[in-house]
Design an enzyme around this catalytic site. Structure first.
Site, PDB file in Angstrom:
ATOM      1  N   HIS A 171       0.827  -1.215   0.000  1.00  0.00           N
ATOM      2  CA  HIS A 171       0.000   0.000   0.000  1.00  0.00           C
ATOM      3  C   HIS A 171       0.862   1.265   0.000  1.00  0.00           C
ATOM      4  CE1 HIS A 171      -3.293  -2.710   1.294  1.00  0.00           C
ATOM      5  NE2 HIS A 171      -2.342  -3.260   2.021  1.00  0.00           N
ATOM      6  N   SER A 292      15.567  21.557 -16.131  1.00  0.00           N
ATOM      7  CA  SER A 292      14.321  22.247 -16.415  1.00  0.00           C
ATOM      8  C   SER A 292      14.647  23.498 -17.232  1.00  0.00           C
ATOM      9  CB  SER A 292      13.647  22.634 -15.105  1.00  0.00           C
ATOM     10  OG  SER A 292      12.780  23.729 -15.309  1.00  0.00           O
ATOM     11  N   LYS A 298      16.563  22.147 -11.028  1.00  0.00           N
ATOM     12  CA  LYS A 298      15.896  20.861 -11.238  1.00  0.00           C
ATOM     13  C   LYS A 298      16.769  19.813 -11.921  1.00  0.00           C
ATOM     14  CE  LYS A 298      12.179  19.780 -10.676  1.00  0.00           C
ATOM     15  NZ  LYS A 298      10.983  19.964 -11.493  1.00  0.00           N
ATOM     16  N   GLU A 305      10.368   8.392 -16.316  1.00  0.00           N
ATOM     17  CA  GLU A 305       8.970   8.800 -16.535  1.00  0.00           C
ATOM     18  C   GLU A 305       8.439   8.278 -17.860  1.00  0.00           C
ATOM     19  OE1 GLU A 305       8.155  13.075 -14.677  1.00  0.00           O
ATOM     20  OE2 GLU A 305      10.092  12.950 -15.653  1.00  0.00           O
TER      21      GLU A 305
END
Ligand code: ARG
Length: 483
Positions: A171, A292, A298, A305
């Site tokens: 979970h 970024s 970043k 992803e």
């Protein structure tokens, strides 16, 4: 029909008509052509089509439908076309509907006398199924090899994570400490099933449809067994209508790739999560991350992803084909032309993900201290404590509730769990040993469990499995027999 060019084409202005145009009285409209022509997609099958055509021509030769001279002229022409594809000099024409008609047109241009015999006893229906099966066999095998390469990286990471452990989650809540190696191996074993599924699928891909003709076979003396052997197919079609009209082997391939993509997406998701500052379990090498365009600080895990995202597309490709196949009456329907784009796309996407993910994992630095810190909460050994009580004779349900009450008290009174353990009459000092950092991972004894011992066994088993799988695929690739 006067005015025929040596290629067998009837020029209309700049535009020539197709190989089948003698049946129709007007040339295909531009709009219909845009919709129906598939060359842009299926030119990728050039070499497979040529292999199929060579076998077909040889078959016509051995069965006496063509003379030896005719078949050798056609074979020479096909080899020339092959060379033209290889060196990039093959020129497509506007009239080329698909790769199959383009090749036949060119063979006929090379040999205007014998070229028109190439399609004897054959239809594009069995021809295209044949090329697609040859293509799928090779590409699926290459995909499985790519999976094994990724498994090797997971195996290597398992070996070099030694005694490191981290929290295992259910979970997405911390559950029990597990060896980091067990985590890598969990993904590797799932991928082993993907390889297995592909090997199994290959058996059903490995069927020669050549000799089915348009749908019903032929009155000419063809030799489908010969062409099957010549092309290295393990099996021969049983029914010509089935052979030209089903694409279940493509659907199965797309399913296998979709499920593989789902497995890979789970790894991608964990990498995304683990590389957040909140988790901090992994530091990705800069060569697998991006910055970024606006935020100077970043470092984004785009590789992971996109690994996660591609699963959507792979599922979409499977769905698209299943819907195309649904309700199609026997036998060939042009709908079937829509099989190639999803198939090519899924294979392409997988071939992008596998090496990128393998590289990312090989280069990643896992923060073992941070993982240990997260796993060393004494609560994470709560069940081990309960099992310790069980070993002393307490029923599990009672042990569970006793330990749960200590956890509750510790959280409510903000006291240390260890203190509650030591001062409980059923537990005391010896019980402290059980919740010592790293102890849980050492104590487990069940086969396949998250323990140091099991990890050692798994590493050996997986090593053997990868070697077997490589051999199995080697065998499948070279010969007509399947694993
Ligand atoms: N490009 C077509 C395909 O991929 C070739 C088969 C066309 N057959 C036909 N009977 N019109 O399916």
């Amino acid at each position: 029909m006067g005015n025929r060019s040596p290629t067998g084409h009837q020029p209309i202005g700049r535009q020539a008509v197709t190989l089948w145009s003698s049946r129709t009285s007007r040339p295909l409209s531009e709009e219909a052509k845009n919709l129906t022509y598939s060359l842009a997609v299926d030119k990728r099958l050039a070499f497979d089509d040529l292999a199929g055509s060579k076998a077909h021509v040889k078959g016509l030769g051995v069965s006496g439908v063509l003379t030896n001279e005719e078949s050798s002229i056609l074979l020479t022409a096909l080899s020339q076309v092959e060379e033209e594809f290889r060196n990039g000099s093959f020129e497509f024409e506007q009239s080329d509907e698909d790769i199959h008609t383009a090749i036949e047109r060119r063979v006929t241009a090379i040999s205007p006398e014998v070229g028109p015999k190439l399609h004897t006893g054959r239809s594009r229906n069995d021809q295209v199924a044949c090329a697609l099966r040859l293509f799928s066999k090779r590409e699926l095998t290459a995909t499985a090899v790519g999976i094994i390469d990724l498994q090797e990286v997971l195996l290597a990471r398992a070996v070099d994570s030694a005694d490191a452990y981290l929290p295992g989650y259910t979970h997405l809540q911390r559950a029990q400490p597990v060896p980091l190696a067990h985590y890598f191996l969990a993904h590797a074993w799932a991928l082993a099933r993907d390889v297995d599924r592909i090997c199994d699928c290959l058996k059903r891909v490995d069927v020669s449809p050549l000799g089915s003709g348009a749908l019903a076979g032929s009155s000419l003396k063809l030799d489908p067994e010969y062409t099957q052997r010549e092309l290295g197919f393990g099996f021969l079609f049983e029914n010509s209508m089935d052979a030209v009209s089903d694409r279940d082997f493509v659907a199965e391939t797309l399913f296998d790739l979709a499920l593989l993509g789902i497995h890979l997406s789970r790894i991608g998701q964990e990498i995304v999560l683990w590389s957040t500052q909140e988790f901090g379990f992994v530091h990705l090498d800069d060569s697998y991350t991006t910055g970024s365009s606006m935020l100077p600080q970043k470092k984004n895990s785009d590789t992971a992803e996109l690994t996660r995202a591609k699963a959507g597309r792979l599922i979409g490709n499977l769905t698209a084909l299943l819907v195309v196949l649904k309700g199609l009456p026997l036998s060939y329907n042009r709908d079937l032309q829509e099989d190639k784009e999803p198939l090519f796309d899924s294979l392409d996407q997988i071939s992008l993900i596998l090496p990128a993910l393998a590289g990312l994992l090989a280069e990643a630095k896992f923060d073992l201290e941070r993982m240990k810190e997260a796993a060393d909460s004494p609560f994470s050994s709560a069940v081990d404590l309960a099992e310790w009580l069980v070993a002393l004779g307490m029923p599990f349900r009672q042990a569970h509730s006793l330990i749960a009450s200590l956890v509750r008290d510790s959280i409510a009174n903000q006291g240390s769990f260890e203190d509650f353990v030591v001062s409980h009459p059923s537990l005391g000092k010896p019980a402290l040993e059980v919740i010592k950092a790293g102890e849980a991972v050492r104590r487990r004894i069940t086969k396949g469990g998250a323990s140091t011992g099991s990890v050692k066994q798994q590493i050996e088993q997986l090593r053997m499995r990868l070697e077997q799988d490589r051999n199995r695929l080697q065998y499948g690739r070279s010969g007509s027999q399947q694993p």
